[in-house]
Write a protein that holds these residues in place. Structure first.
Motif, mmCIF file in Angstrom:
data_model
loop_
_atom_site.group_PDB
_atom_site.id
_atom_site.type_symbol
_atom_site.label_atom_id
_atom_site.label_comp_id
_atom_site.label_asym_id
_atom_site.label_seq_id
_atom_site.Cartn_x
_atom_site.Cartn_y
_atom_site.Cartn_z
ATOM 1 N N LEU A 38 0.821 -1.209 0.000
ATOM 2 C CA LEU A 38 0.000 0.000 0.000
ATOM 3 C C LEU A 38 0.855 1.259 0.000
ATOM 4 O O LEU A 38 2.065 1.212 0.173
ATOM 5 N N GLY A 39 0.186 2.387 -0.170
ATOM 6 C CA GLY A 39 0.860 3.679 -0.177
ATOM 7 C C GLY A 39 0.125 4.614 -1.116
ATOM 8 O O GLY A 39 -0.686 4.177 -1.922
ATOM 9 N N ARG A 40 0.429 5.886 -0.985
ATOM 10 C CA ARG A 40 -0.260 6.890 -1.803
ATOM 11 C C ARG A 40 0.058 6.738 -3.284
ATOM 12 O O ARG A 40 1.000 6.038 -3.654
ATOM 13 N N THR A 213 7.271 7.366 -0.981
ATOM 14 C CA THR A 213 8.364 7.766 -1.877
ATOM 15 C C THR A 213 9.462 6.696 -1.962
ATOM 16 O O THR A 213 10.639 6.959 -1.733
ATOM 17 N N GLY A 214 9.031 5.514 -2.344
ATOM 18 C CA GLY A 214 9.974 4.452 -2.669
ATOM 19 C C GLY A 214 10.695 3.807 -1.502
ATOM 20 O O GLY A 214 11.640 3.043 -1.703
ATOM 21 N N ALA A 215 10.242 4.094 -0.274
ATOM 22 C CA ALA A 215 10.855 3.462 0.900
ATOM 23 C C ALA A 215 9.751 2.846 1.760
ATOM 24 O O ALA A 215 8.608 3.305 1.740
ATOM 25 N N ILE A 216 10.114 1.822 2.501
ATOM 26 C CA ILE A 216 9.120 1.164 3.343
ATOM 27 C C ILE A 216 8.996 1.905 4.681
ATOM 28 O O ILE A 216 9.998 2.120 5.368
ATOM 29 N N VAL A 217 7.768 2.295 5.005
ATOM 30 C CA VAL A 217 7.542 3.007 6.264
ATOM 31 C C VAL A 217 6.771 2.146 7.268
ATOM 32 O O VAL A 217 6.654 2.519 8.433
ATOM 33 N N PHE A 218 6.250 1.019 6.817
ATOM 34 C CA PHE A 218 5.583 0.098 7.740
ATOM 35 C C PHE A 218 5.638 -1.303 7.161
ATOM 36 O O PHE A 218 5.467 -1.500 5.963
ATOM 37 N N ASP A 219 5.854 -2.284 8.040
ATOM 38 C CA ASP A 219 5.822 -3.693 7.658
ATOM 39 C C ASP A 219 5.278 -4.431 8.873
ATOM 40 O O ASP A 219 5.925 -4.476 9.907
ATOM 41 N N GLY A 220 4.070 -4.931 8.774
ATOM 42 C CA GLY A 220 3.488 -5.606 9.928
ATOM 43 C C GLY A 220 2.132 -6.193 9.580
ATOM 44 O O GLY A 220 1.818 -6.383 8.403
ATOM 45 N N SER A 221 1.349 -6.446 10.604
ATOM 46 C CA SER A 221 0.073 -7.102 10.344
ATOM 47 C C SER A 221 -0.941 -6.108 9.774
ATOM 48 O O SER A 221 -0.906 -4.908 10.074
ATOM 49 N N ALA A 222 -1.854 -6.641 8.974
ATOM 50 C CA ALA A 222 -2.896 -5.797 8.385
ATOM 51 C C ALA A 222 -3.793 -5.234 9.486
ATOM 52 O O ALA A 222 -4.212 -4.070 9.430
ATOM 53 N N ALA A 223 -4.053 -6.047 10.487
ATOM 54 C CA ALA A 223 -4.905 -5.605 11.593
ATOM 55 C C ALA A 223 -4.294 -4.405 12.316
ATOM 56 O O ALA A 223 -5.006 -3.493 12.749
ATOM 57 N N VAL A 225 -2.442 -2.061 11.009
ATOM 58 C CA VAL A 225 -2.666 -0.846 10.213
ATOM 59 C C VAL A 225 -4.099 -0.352 10.401
ATOM 60 O O VAL A 225 -4.343 0.835 10.608
ATOM 61 N N LEU A 226 -5.043 -1.298 10.339
ATOM 62 C CA LEU A 226 -6.446 -0.909 10.494
ATOM 63 C C LEU A 226 -6.686 -0.233 11.836
ATOM 64 O O LEU A 226 -7.514 0.665 11.956
ATOM 65 N N GLY A 227 -5.919 -0.648 12.853
ATOM 66 C CA GLY A 227 -6.112 -0.104 14.189
ATOM 67 C C GLY A 227 -5.278 1.134 14.489
ATOM 68 O O GLY A 227 -5.359 1.676 15.592
ATOM 69 N N ASP A 228 -4.465 1.574 13.540
ATOM 70 C CA ASP A 228 -3.558 2.688 13.801
ATOM 71 C C ASP A 228 -3.988 3.917 12.991
ATOM 72 O O ASP A 228 -3.619 4.084 11.831
ATOM 73 N N GLU A 229 -4.749 4.767 13.657
ATOM 74 C CA GLU A 229 -5.334 5.909 12.964
ATOM 75 C C GLU A 229 -4.293 6.843 12.367
ATOM 76 O O GLU A 229 -4.459 7.365 11.267
ATOM 77 N N GLN A 230 -3.213 7.029 13.085
ATOM 78 C CA GLN A 230 -2.177 7.964 12.633
ATOM 79 C C GLN A 230 -1.489 7.448 11.366
ATOM 80 O O GLN A 230 -1.291 8.193 10.402
ATOM 81 N N LEU A 231 -1.163 6.169 11.388
ATOM 82 C CA LEU A 231 -0.525 5.540 10.226
ATOM 83 C C LEU A 231 -1.442 5.618 9.014
ATOM 84 O O LEU A 231 -1.023 5.959 7.904
ATOM 85 N N ARG A 232 -2.703 5.328 9.251
ATOM 86 C CA ARG A 232 -3.672 5.349 8.147
ATOM 87 C C ARG A 232 -3.801 6.742 7.571
ATOM 88 O O ARG A 232 -3.815 6.928 6.357
ATOM 89 N N ALA A 233 -3.892 7.724 8.445
ATOM 90 C CA ALA A 233 -4.065 9.093 7.964
ATOM 91 C C ALA A 233 -2.813 9.590 7.244
ATOM 92 O O ALA A 233 -2.889 10.230 6.198
ATOM 93 N N GLU A 234 -1.659 9.258 7.810
ATOM 94 C CA GLU A 234 -0.421 9.794 7.250
ATOM 95 C C GLU A 234 -0.062 9.198 5.888
ATOM 96 O O GLU A 234 0.343 9.910 4.986
ATOM 97 N N TYR A 235 -0.217 7.886 5.743
ATOM 98 C CA TYR A 235 0.276 7.241 4.528
ATOM 99 C C TYR A 235 -0.809 6.723 3.595
ATOM 100 O O TYR A 235 -0.540 6.400 2.450
ATOM 101 N N LEU A 236 -2.016 6.575 4.095
ATOM 102 C CA LEU A 236 -3.056 5.962 3.263
ATOM 103 C C LEU A 236 -4.252 6.872 3.054
ATOM 104 O O LEU A 236 -5.122 6.567 2.240
ATOM 105 N N ALA A 237 -4.298 7.956 3.786
ATOM 106 C CA ALA A 237 -5.424 8.886 3.705
ATOM 107 C C ALA A 237 -6.759 8.183 3.896
ATOM 108 O O ALA A 237 -7.718 8.414 3.151
ATOM 109 N N ILE A 238 -6.820 7.272 4.869
ATOM 110 C CA ILE A 238 -8.092 6.606 5.173
ATOM 111 C C ILE A 238 -8.416 6.723 6.658
ATOM 112 O O ILE A 238 -7.526 6.987 7.449
#
Ligand code: ATP
Length: 238
Positions: A38-40, A213-223, A225-238
């Motif tokens: 995933l990513g923008r 921008t071509g670098a990995i900023v997160f690697d972990g469980s899908a759950a 990400v779903l539970g991390d509002e900040q991560l979602r907002a910052e990198y996925l805009a969801i």
């Protein structure tokens, strides 16, 4: 020392001409899992899939890609697709016009080793069975996506690489494709899923890798990400 992962990417760098896109990424995919990549827009997801599939563009200048103990980084696209076992389903689907659904599938099975049988593919996608005599390009967008996935499975692949399979499809069709991807996983397939529809992708995936921008900023469980509002907002805009 632990056993190597099924698919391992080590320090991969990729360019389009002078443009430095994939800037040294490492990630693993375990056998039988669905990994959401995933990513923008413009983060480098498609570029990563194309680099894995060893297509001529982008140019991979550094790094190693191992799949089931085979060095994909030493292979050309054709070899990566056959011996290497990569099944790339590109965003534009590439259905061959003038061929029926069944001919599209049979063409994928022309050279052994063959993957899923026609019977098994039609069981997975009953709509394709019903339309087996129809010209592939006259299918609806969702049906074309199903055909593109079926065509990849018709070869003897180890990893399915999906580039935005849900794009432009109605939610009920997305439901249908999601269900089949779940079935494919239950039968042991390993999948990398690139999707703009991050919520849907995360609901299906076991793990997620997020690119920025071509670098990995997160690697972990899908759950996670779903539970991390900040991560979602910052990198996925969801
Ligand atoms: P999207 O969801 O928008 O497709 P993405 O994460 O898949 O995003 P990529 O398609 O991998 O992003 O693109 C990453 C960067 O590479 C973008 O800045 C894009 O403009 C650039 N790029 C993609 N294809 C080419 C190309 N053929 N030549 C030059 N630059 C390219």
């Amino acid at each position: 020392e632990t056993a190597p992962a099924f698919l391992s990417v080590w320090d991969m760098h990729a360019y389009y001409g002078e443009s430095y896109i994939v800037q040294g990424i490492d990630f693993n995919v375990h056998e039988g899992e669905i990994l959401a990549l995933l990513g923008r827009n413009g983060a480098g997801k498609t570029t990563t899939l194309r680099a894995l599939a060893r297509l001529d563009d982008p140019q991979v200048t550094h790094g190693e890609i191992w799949l089931d103990h085979q060095p994909l980084h030493q292979m050309k696209a054709h070899e990566a697709a056959t011996k290497g076992g990569l099944g790339l389903v590109p965003e534009d689907r590439r259905i061959i016009s003038g061929l029926t659904v069944e001919e599209n599938l049979k063409l994928a099975q022309i050279a052994p080793p063959v993957g899923w049988s026609l019977e098994r593919l039609y069981e997975l996608f009953p709509r394709l069975g019903e339309r087996r005599k129809q010209d592939g390009v006259t299918l609806s967008g969702g049906e074309q996506q199903m055909l593109a996935i079926a065509r990849a499975l018709a070869r003897d692949i180890k990893v399915l690489l999906l580039d935005e399979p849900y794009e432009g499809l109605a939610p009920v069709i997305v439901d249908e494709i999601e269900k089949t991807l779940h079935t494919v996983k239950a039968q042991g397939m390993t999948t990398i899923l690139v999707e703009q529809n991050a919520v849907r992708a995360l609901q299906l995936a076991d793990r997620a890798v997020i690119l920025d921008t071509g670098a990995i900023v997160f690697d972990g469980s899908a759950a996670e990400v779903l539970g991390d509002e900040q991560l979602r907002a910052e990198y996925l805009a969801i």
